[in-house]
Design a protein around this motif. Structure first.
Motif, PDB file in Angstrom:
ATOM      1  N   ASN A 179      68.876  71.583  35.579  1.00  0.00           N
ATOM      2  CA  ASN A 179      67.616  71.928  34.905  1.00  0.00           C
ATOM      3  C   ASN A 179      66.804  70.690  34.544  1.00  0.00           C
ATOM      4  N   ARG A 180      67.451  69.551  34.373  1.00  0.00           N
ATOM      5  CA  ARG A 180      66.723  68.325  34.068  1.00  0.00           C
ATOM      6  C   ARG A 180      66.043  67.754  35.308  1.00  0.00           C
ATOM      7  N   SER A 181      66.616  67.987  36.476  1.00  0.00           N
ATOM      8  CA  SER A 181      66.089  67.394  37.708  1.00  0.00           C
ATOM      9  C   SER A 181      64.818  68.092  38.198  1.00  0.00           C
ATOM     10  N   ARG A 182      64.369  69.137  37.508  1.00  0.00           N
ATOM     11  CA  ARG A 182      63.127  69.791  37.910  1.00  0.00           C
ATOM     12  C   ARG A 182      61.909  68.924  37.596  1.00  0.00           C
ATOM     13  N   ASN A 183      62.016  68.090  36.570  1.00  0.00           N
ATOM     14  CA  ASN A 183      60.863  67.309  36.120  1.00  0.00           C
ATOM     15  C   ASN A 183      60.995  65.816  36.375  1.00  0.00           C
ATOM     16  N   VAL A 184      62.201  65.354  36.662  1.00  0.00           N
ATOM     17  CA  VAL A 184      62.425  63.921  36.873  1.00  0.00           C
ATOM     18  C   VAL A 184      63.368  63.736  38.049  1.00  0.00           C
ATOM     19  N   TYR A 225      58.644  62.660  32.159  1.00  0.00           N
ATOM     20  CA  TYR A 225      57.727  63.577  32.840  1.00  0.00           C
ATOM     21  C   TYR A 225      56.322  63.499  32.239  1.00  0.00           C
ATOM     22  N   LEU A 226      56.248  63.318  30.919  1.00  0.00           N
ATOM     23  CA  LEU A 226      54.954  63.220  30.244  1.00  0.00           C
ATOM     24  C   LEU A 226      54.287  61.868  30.457  1.00  0.00           C
ATOM     25  N   GLY A 227      55.049  60.885  30.938  1.00  0.00           N
ATOM     26  CA  GLY A 227      54.494  59.562  31.170  1.00  0.00           C
ATOM     27  C   GLY A 227      54.617  58.620  30.000  1.00  0.00           C
ATOM     28  N   ASN A 228      55.304  59.034  28.945  1.00  0.00           N
ATOM     29  CA  ASN A 228      55.478  58.156  27.789  1.00  0.00           C
ATOM     30  C   ASN A 228      56.497  57.062  28.055  1.00  0.00           C
ATOM     31  N   PHE A 229      57.454  57.326  28.954  1.00  0.00           N
ATOM     32  CA  PHE A 229      58.416  56.314  29.383  1.00  0.00           C
ATOM     33  C   PHE A 229      58.368  56.214  30.900  1.00  0.00           C
ATOM     34  N   PHE A 272      85.077  71.071  33.975  1.00  0.00           N
ATOM     35  CA  PHE A 272      83.869  71.678  34.524  1.00  0.00           C
ATOM     36  C   PHE A 272      83.044  70.587  35.206  1.00  0.00           C
ATOM     37  N   LYS A 273      82.658  70.836  36.436  1.00  0.00           N
ATOM     38  CA  LYS A 273      82.018  69.820  37.252  1.00  0.00           C
ATOM     39  C   LYS A 273      80.598  69.522  36.784  1.00  0.00           C
ATOM     40  N   THR A 274      80.303  68.237  36.657  1.00  0.00           N
ATOM     41  CA  THR A 274      78.937  67.742  36.474  1.00  0.00           C
ATOM     42  C   THR A 274      78.787  66.510  37.356  1.00  0.00           C
ATOM     43  N   ALA A 275      77.562  65.991  37.426  1.00  0.00           N
ATOM     44  CA  ALA A 275      77.302  64.882  38.345  1.00  0.00           C
ATOM     45  C   ALA A 275      77.529  63.515  37.723  1.00  0.00           C
ATOM     46  N   GLY A 276      77.807  63.439  36.420  1.00  0.00           N
ATOM     47  CA  GLY A 276      78.025  62.148  35.782  1.00  0.00           C
ATOM     48  C   GLY A 276      76.742  61.579  35.200  1.00  0.00           C
ATOM     49  N   PHE A 277      76.816  60.335  34.694  1.00  0.00           N
ATOM     50  CA  PHE A 277      75.660  59.661  34.100  1.00  0.00           C
ATOM     51  C   PHE A 277      74.790  59.064  35.200  1.00  0.00           C
ATOM     52  N   GLY A 278      73.480  59.180  35.031  1.00  0.00           N
ATOM     53  CA  GLY A 278      72.535  58.572  35.960  1.00  0.00           C
ATOM     54  C   GLY A 278      71.316  58.071  35.215  1.00  0.00           C
ATOM     55  N   PHE A 279      70.548  57.201  35.860  1.00  0.00           N
ATOM     56  CA  PHE A 279      69.306  56.695  35.277  1.00  0.00           C
ATOM     57  C   PHE A 279      68.158  57.633  35.669  1.00  0.00           C
ATOM     58  N   VAL A 280      67.186  57.765  34.776  1.00  0.00           N
ATOM     59  CA  VAL A 280      66.097  58.725  34.940  1.00  0.00           C
ATOM     60  C   VAL A 280      64.815  57.982  35.303  1.00  0.00           C
ATOM     61  N   PHE A 281      64.108  58.486  36.337  1.00  0.00           N
ATOM     62  CA  PHE A 281      62.815  57.947  36.747  1.00  0.00           C
ATOM     63  C   PHE A 281      61.861  59.113  36.995  1.00  0.00           C
ATOM     64  N   PRO A 282      60.578  58.842  37.049  1.00  0.00           N
ATOM     65  CA  PRO A 282      59.628  59.922  37.358  1.00  0.00           C
ATOM     66  C   PRO A 282      59.878  60.489  38.750  1.00  0.00           C
ATOM     67  N   LEU A 283      59.391  61.696  38.961  1.00  0.00           N
ATOM     68  CA  LEU A 283      59.526  62.325  40.269  1.00  0.00           C
ATOM     69  C   LEU A 283      58.884  61.458  41.352  1.00  0.00           C
ATOM     70  N   HIS A 284      59.607  61.326  42.464  1.00  0.00           N
ATOM     71  CA  HIS A 284      59.121  60.589  43.642  1.00  0.00           C
ATOM     72  C   HIS A 284      58.906  59.097  43.356  1.00  0.00           C
ATOM     73  N   LEU A 288      58.099  47.713  32.641  1.00  0.00           N
ATOM     74  CA  LEU A 288      58.484  49.113  32.569  1.00  0.00           C
ATOM     75  C   LEU A 288      58.947  49.432  31.147  1.00  0.00           C
ATOM     76  N   GLN A 289      58.505  50.560  30.662  1.00  0.00           N
ATOM     77  CA  GLN A 289      58.913  51.013  29.335  1.00  0.00           C
ATOM     78  C   GLN A 289      60.139  51.915  29.517  1.00  0.00           C
ATOM     79  N   ILE A 290      61.316  51.400  29.151  1.00  0.00           N
ATOM     80  CA  ILE A 290      62.583  52.106  29.355  1.00  0.00           C
ATOM     81  C   ILE A 290      63.009  52.765  28.050  1.00  0.00           C
ATOM     82  N   GLY A 291      63.060  54.090  28.051  1.00  0.00           N
ATOM     83  CA  GLY A 291      63.504  54.808  26.871  1.00  0.00           C
ATOM     84  C   GLY A 291      65.016  54.843  26.770  1.00  0.00           C
ATOM     85  N   VAL A 292      65.534  54.632  25.559  1.00  0.00           N
ATOM     86  CA  VAL A 292      66.972  54.689  25.314  1.00  0.00           C
ATOM     87  C   VAL A 292      67.232  55.631  24.141  1.00  0.00           C
TER      88      VAL A 292
END
Length: 854
Positions: free
Chosen positions: A434-439, A418-422, A653-665, A346-350
């Motif tokens: 707004n970030r969770s719309r694509n990932v 989302y583009l498949g580069n990572f 101000f409420k946010t969900a915290g840090f999470g790891f990002v993966f492609p949709l589904h 897996l190509q993990i972007g940092v």
């Protein structure tokens, strides 16, 4: 398929129904199945003379091609099919396929084939090392049902294999059939030596009986098809007609129930009722039973139990199962997977960060330019991936330009997934809508929220009156009132018997207050003689001890501990003043600040904690900032570095915290989220946090830097209540005793004496000495009256009881007030008195009371 015979048979009253049977007639298993079908028809119709239908078999040889044979028998019911996996594969092809399996991640293999091919596969598997520890082999009934027929060399190559096969209970009917079948099969197939009846033959027998019963139930009506075959293509399955009596036959077959060779034969929801399954383990020279599994209980059991002996799954699950010996003679349960040798990493972007490197830090090797990625987020991800039940290989790819700088914002980095580069993104990436719309995001692994940080200042004003701050005004007033009250109580209890509390009025008042207030430093010199007085003083000293110790501690805190308070606590005040505020570069925080009402020209970016500190030092007026907004993890790290200068304040101000990002589904998201929960609840998470944040643990919490408020009455009212009750109780007891001892004064023996006069007399007695007290007696026990005789009055005759106790000669004034030589309790009365010398003879144990003189 089945249809009524077109030839009219006038010699019989039965109706023949043709049934197509498709199987491999040249295979041993096909021959066993056909033999059982024939015996089933013979046994059934022998015992069913009144049946008007008879099944007639129309056999088609599949020639190892079941589909073609089935299409050729389109006019017959499909009854029994034996599917055989082709054994034509060479040993080299088998080994090649096994090597492909070895390169995969899984180490659990399910084998569904007949013994002819299965024995060859396990021999090659052992040869290339796939029967060693760590592998799991499970075979279905196609092979497990024939363990007893395999040669010992094949059994040796299958050590540790688990088999699942239908379990048929032994009955007299089954044993009788087995004997008859063996004789018949051996007679029909003399070239097959030592053939054994298997589960396929038993099921063929029961299926044949069920079909014969269903055909009879459905009636002997029309068995025609509404469409005839129009061509001779043997594989044209679309040309098969539809039976006009098919629905009736299906209904009759579904309602058929009887006791067959395999047990109770019935249909449940259109499905044949499943048999129990036996789990066996190949070990040594054969197999060992492990347990049983039934569809209704859905648990493994050491033995089968009916409903009368077990009504729930729990009682069955408590039974001990046999031990399993896995491949490689291992008794440890294999984990079922290994690191794959051909799996794509897996190509993990940092993110590339110039500040807050405790979260993610990328360092390039000067020679190879190979990146090394470390940090809190990286360690958490590594720990999470290690807890997955399967292996995932990956590598970290910095989101950077060729010159080593960041290639974009966090939103740009996440969009690369989302583009498949990572394949994923790991770092201090916050979960926002707004970030969770694509990932897809995993569950968060850090605290959530955006908070404000402002400088703190010492708000304490040190002045000459700081010693008053430890106590609130109500506690000061209450304490002063109680000092006066306790002084009064002690004087009441002591002044009649204690010389320390005697003397002129001003002296007695001063002594009482001096005694009470001196208890603050426990320097009182006056003795306390009465027991009631001692009781009150002990209780009061306890209260004073606690009060003084608390005052000392609070005063020390006010004089030494800084009272650090935030310079500003209201976001609206920042907006009103037009103050500059800061945010971290690449963060989503500017969007929140603009929504709050900040002008864009008031937002100043910083890259690191050090740069943020410099902006605070400048101040908003000089191009710096008055407050900084960022996520809680960054703020805690910043405060850890500058704990004495800044504090975190509301609002958050409420946010969900840090999470790891993966492609949709992505299928990894639920597994990684569950692994995050396991890591965050374990000691591993604490170890990771300590490794990066414990270096700031010496900094006190900002909330503890503000000293506590002044001590109030609410903290001590219980002590004052105890002291007050003790003092009042002592007063009540004292006054009760005093009134009782001088009750004759209040008696109305002289009607000419008013109540006011009597009370005045009693009060004069109250302020005089108690000559009966031991403190006013000399060694001979005679009361001393040289200085202050007890006052009496002559306004009414003395009572007889008064003369029975005293013989008095006294010096009286005109108003009945006694005079004294030294310490007159009321000096103003001396000028009015007519002097007489009196010698008093008094009984020592009785209180002196000169009641009345006519």
């Amino acid at each position: 398929m089945a249809q009524q015979n077109n030839n009219n048979n006038t010699n019989t009253n039965t109706t023949p129904v043709n049934v197509g049977v498709v199987l491999d007639v040249n295979n041993e298993f096909g021959k066993i199945g056909l033999s059982c079908i024939n015996m089933a028809l013979s046994d059934f119709y022998t015992n069913s003379h009144d049946y008007k239908t008879r099944l007639l078999l129309n056999i088609r040889d599949s020639k190892r091609d079941v589909v073609a044979a089935a299409a050729a028998g389109t006019y017959y019911y499909l009854l029994y099919i034996v599917s055989v996996i082709s054994p034509e594969a060479s040993d080299d092809q088998i080994v090649e396929e096994l090597y492909k399996l070895m390169t995969m991640q899984t180490r659990v293999f399910i084998v569904h084939m007949l013994p002819s091919l299965g024995s060859r596969i396990f021999a090659k598997a052992k040869q290339i090392g796939m029967m060693e520890e760590g592998f799991v082999w499970i075979v279905t009934d196609g092979l497990a049902d024939f363990f007893d027929t395999l040669e010992q060399s094949v059994i040796d190559s299958m050590q540790g294999v688990l088999g699942v096969r239908p379990y048929v209970p032994r009955t007299k009917k089954l044993e009788s059939f087995r004997v008859r079948w063996k004789k018949k099969f051996q007679h029909e197939n003399p070239d097959i030596v030592d053939a054994k009846l298997n589960i396929f033959g038993l099921l063929a027998y029961d299926v044949t009986v069920a079909l014969a019963m269903a055909v009879e139930k459905s009636g002997v009506g029309n068995f025609k098809f509404d469409k005839q075959i129009t061509n001779n293509v043997s594989t044209d399955l679309e040309a098969i007609g539809v039976s006009e009596n098919g629905q009736n036959l299906v209904k009759a077959l579904s309602s058929t129930r009887f006791r067959g060779l395999t047990g109770d034969y019935s249909f449940v929801d259109g499905q044949l009722h499943s048999l129990a399954f036996q789990i066996v383990n190949v070990n040594g020279y054969g197999t060992r039973g492990i347990g049983f599994w039934t569809p209704d209980k859905r648990v493994l059991m050491s033995k089968l139990m009916n409903s009368s002996t077990s009504n729930n799954n729990n009682s069955a699950s408590k039974l001990n199962l046999g031990p399993i010996i896995w491949p490689g003679d291992s008794v440890s349960v294999p984990k079922g997977w290994e690191l794959p040798t051909n799996h794509k990493k897996l190509q993990i972007g940092v993110p590339m960060k110039s500040g807050f490197s405790d979260f993610v830090k990328v360092k390039f090797d000067t020679e190879t330019n190979k990146p090394t990625v470390t940090g809190y987020c990286i360690d958490v991800f590594d720990a999470v991936m290690k807890t997955l039940p399967y292996a995932v290989t990956y590598e970290y790819i910095p989101f950077a330009l060729p010159d080593g700088t960041s290639a974009g914002t966090y939103n740009d980095l996440i969009y690369q997934v989302y583009l498949g580069n990572f394949d994923a993104v790991v770092g201090d990436t916050t979960i926002v809508a707004n970030r969770s719309r694509n990932v897809d995001f995993t569950l968060p692994y850090t605290e959530s929220g955006v908070s404000m940080i402002v400088p703190i200042k010492d708000n304490k004003k040190k002045n000459a009156w700081v010693f008053l701050k430890p106590l609130t005004w109500d506690l000061w007033v209450t304490s002063a009132c109680f000092f006066v009250f306790i002084g009064f109580v002690v004087w009441v209890l002591e002044h009649r018997i204690n010389e320390d509390f005697r003397g002129p009025v001003e002296y007695q008042v001063g002594t009482s207050f001096w005694f009470s207030f001196s208890t603050m430093v426990f320097s009182q010199r006056e003795r306390v003689i009465s027991n009631l007085g001692r009781f009150v003083v002990i209780v009061w000293c306890f209260v004073v001890l606690i009060l003084t110790q608390s005052y000392t501690a609070s005063l020390t805190s006010h004089l030494t501990v800084q009272q650090l308070k935030p310079t500003i606590t209201d976001v609206r005040e920042l907006i009103k003043r037009g103050e500059n505020v800061g945010y971290q570069k690449g963060s989503f925080v500017p969007g929140i600040l603009k929504q709050l009402g900040f002008n864009e020209n008031k937002l100043i970016v910083y890259n690191s904690p050090e740069e943020c500190d410099e902006l605070f030092k400048k101040g908003s007026a000089k191009g710096g900032i008055a407050a900084a907004f960022d996520e809680v993890p960054y703020m805690r790290l910043f405060i850890g570095q500058y704990c004495s200068k800044y504090t975190m304040t509301e609002p958050t101000f409420k946010t969900a915290g840090f999470g790891f990002v993966f492609p949709l589904h992505s299928p990894l998201v639920p597994d990684v989220s569950r692994a995050i929960l396991n890591v965050t609840e374990s000691e591993k998470m604490k170890e990771i946090e300590d490794a990066y944040f414990k270096k700031h643990a010496s900094c006190p919490d900002s909330s503890t830097l503000v000293s506590s408020n002044s001590l109030g009455l609410n903290s001590f009212w219980g002590l004052f209540l105890i002291a007050g009750i003790a003092a009042i109780l002592a007063l009540i007891i004292f006054m009760a005793i005093f009134v009782y001892e001088h009750r004759n004064v209040l008696k109305k023996s002289d009607p000419r004496t008013s109540i006011l006069t009597r009370i005045r007399v009693l009060s004069r007695i109250f302020i005089s000495r108690d000559l009966s007290a031991h403190t006013f007696k000399d060694k001979s026990g005679i009361g001393v009256t040289d200085h202050e005789p007890s006052p009496i009055t002559h306004h009414y005759p003395a009572s007889p009881s008064s003369y029975s106790h005293h013989t008095d000669f006294a010096l009286y004034g005109e108003q009945g007030t006694p005079s004294t030589e030294n310490n007159d309790p009321n000096p103003n009365l001396n000028d009015q008195a007519t002097q007489q010398i009196v010698h008093v003879i008094q009984i020592p144990d009785l209180n002196p009371e000169i009641s009345k003189i006519p």
